[in-house]
Scaffold this motif. Structure first.
Motif, mmCIF file in Angstrom:
data_model
loop_
_atom_site.group_PDB
_atom_site.id
_atom_site.type_symbol
_atom_site.label_atom_id
_atom_site.label_comp_id
_atom_site.label_asym_id
_atom_site.label_seq_id
_atom_site.Cartn_x
_atom_site.Cartn_y
_atom_site.Cartn_z
ATOM 1 N N ASP A 105 0.823 -1.202 0.000
ATOM 2 C CA ASP A 105 0.000 0.000 0.000
ATOM 3 C C ASP A 105 0.861 1.258 0.000
ATOM 4 O O ASP A 105 0.577 2.233 -0.718
ATOM 5 C CB ASP A 105 -0.918 -0.018 1.220
ATOM 6 N N VAL A 106 1.927 1.268 0.798
ATOM 7 C CA VAL A 106 2.811 2.433 0.850
ATOM 8 C C VAL A 106 3.441 2.692 -0.519
ATOM 9 O O VAL A 106 3.524 3.848 -0.977
ATOM 10 C CB VAL A 106 3.895 2.236 1.922
ATOM 11 N N GLU A 107 3.858 1.636 -1.182
ATOM 12 C CA GLU A 107 4.474 1.808 -2.494
ATOM 13 C C GLU A 107 3.477 2.349 -3.512
ATOM 14 O O GLU A 107 3.806 3.230 -4.324
ATOM 15 C CB GLU A 107 5.049 0.474 -2.972
ATOM 16 N N GLN A 108 2.251 1.840 -3.484
ATOM 17 C CA GLN A 108 1.234 2.320 -4.418
ATOM 18 C C GLN A 108 0.884 3.783 -4.154
ATOM 19 O O GLN A 108 0.695 4.572 -5.085
ATOM 20 C CB GLN A 108 -0.021 1.452 -4.330
ATOM 21 N N ARG A 109 0.799 4.169 -2.892
ATOM 22 C CA ARG A 109 0.488 5.561 -2.559
ATOM 23 C C ARG A 109 1.600 6.500 -3.028
ATOM 24 O O ARG A 109 1.336 7.603 -3.513
ATOM 25 C CB ARG A 109 0.265 5.704 -1.055
ATOM 26 N N SER A 110 2.847 6.052 -2.868
ATOM 27 C CA SER A 110 3.961 6.891 -3.318
ATOM 28 C C SER A 110 3.970 7.031 -4.835
ATOM 29 O O SER A 110 4.329 8.095 -5.371
ATOM 30 C CB SER A 110 5.281 6.302 -2.820
#
Length: 286
Positions: free
Chosen positions: A169-174
């Motif tokens: 999720d963190v990677e997709q948000r970034s």
């Protein structure tokens, strides 16, 4: 050809462990029978009826507390399962692994969608950035990890996929925010170090007094910059009541559904523990 020595070694290991288990049970039965015969002979010499002595010798292998509730014991694992898990693989679990993965994704979703992040930013004077969002999210992920570690091997397996869902999720948000690949890689590296350092700090704080927990929150949430001590007090109270609330949830329901409801950040009577309604799920765990 290279499989045969490994297979023979595994069979030898399993047969040896099984033989030791059978031998141990046989010895235990012989000892119990000998004690019973001695007790009966003593009772006969003392004139005590045989049937009453048998009732006195009746015992059970269950471990019960003062409230007559079974204690949680470590899950018994076979020799083959221990060997493959020592090699880094996961053996058979109590529930289907796909059900646990789905429940892990749902539990992480509860950490993201059921938290009022704007309220945290306002009450804690945090900037509305991806890093602030991550600091608040990792606090709730940590609370879920603490709770699920209590559910044995299945709970630890679920913890692995909760963390996996978080990093995805963190990677997709970034990516959505337009952060370039190089900067995203560096940011993920810093977040990873921050996350695992926060786990150690929060674990120490939850097992210690409020001063240690406040120090962990001050380092991680506030980044060592908190001018209002009431904000620290509020967060310590929030973590304590939230952990008490999560501990009251049923472990099997969490493993099958992953549903977690959070208590509000501010409430009038923080000492009260609300009774959580039991979630419903079908045979497939959905």
């Amino acid at each position: 050809m290279y499989r045969r020595p490994l297979q023979s070694a595994v069979r030898h290991l399993i047969n040896a462990s099984a033989s030791r288990a059978v031998l141990g049970k046989a010895i235990e039965q012989v000892v119990c029978q000998s004690r019973a015969l001695v007790a009966c002979r003593v009772a006969a010499d003392a004139g005590v009826p045989f049937h009453s002595q048998c009732r006195a010798l009746h015992s059970t292998g269950e471990l019960c507390t003062v409230k007559e509730t079974p204690q949680t014991t470590d899950e018994e694992v076979g020799a083959f399962t221990k060997m493959i898990e020592a090699m880094g693989f996961t053996g058979p679990l109590k529930y289907n692994k796909w059900k646990i993965k789905i429940a892990a994704l749902r539990m992480y979703t509860c950490c993201v969608e059921r938290i009022n992040y704007d309220e945290f930013f306002e009450k804690c004077s945090l900037p509305d950035t991806l890093n602030s969002w991550f600091l608040v999210a990792q606090l709730h992920v940590w609370m879920c990890l603490v709770r699920m570690r209590q559910e044995g091997r299945a709970g630890k397996y679920m913890c692995r996929y909760i963390v996996h869902s978080m990093w995805e999720d963190v990677e997709q948000r970034s990516k959505i925010m337009g952060i370039d690949a190089h900067q995203r890689k560096e940011s993920m590296k810093v977040m990873t170090e921050t996350f695992y350092a926060a786990l150690f700090g929060y674990d120490e704080g939850i097992l210690s007094d409020d001063c240690v927990l406040a120090a962990a929150i001050w380092r991680n949430i506030f980044n060592r910059q908190c001018e209002d001590p009431r904000q620290l007090e509020m967060m310590v109270e929030y973590v304590r009541k939230q952990m008490q609330f999560i501990d009251a949830l049923d472990g099997e329901d969490l493993l099958l559904t992953g549903e977690v409801k959070w208590r509000p950040l501010l409430e009038e009577n923080a000492q009260s523990i609300l009774k959580v309604p039991s979630p419903t799920y079908n045979d497939t765990g959905l």
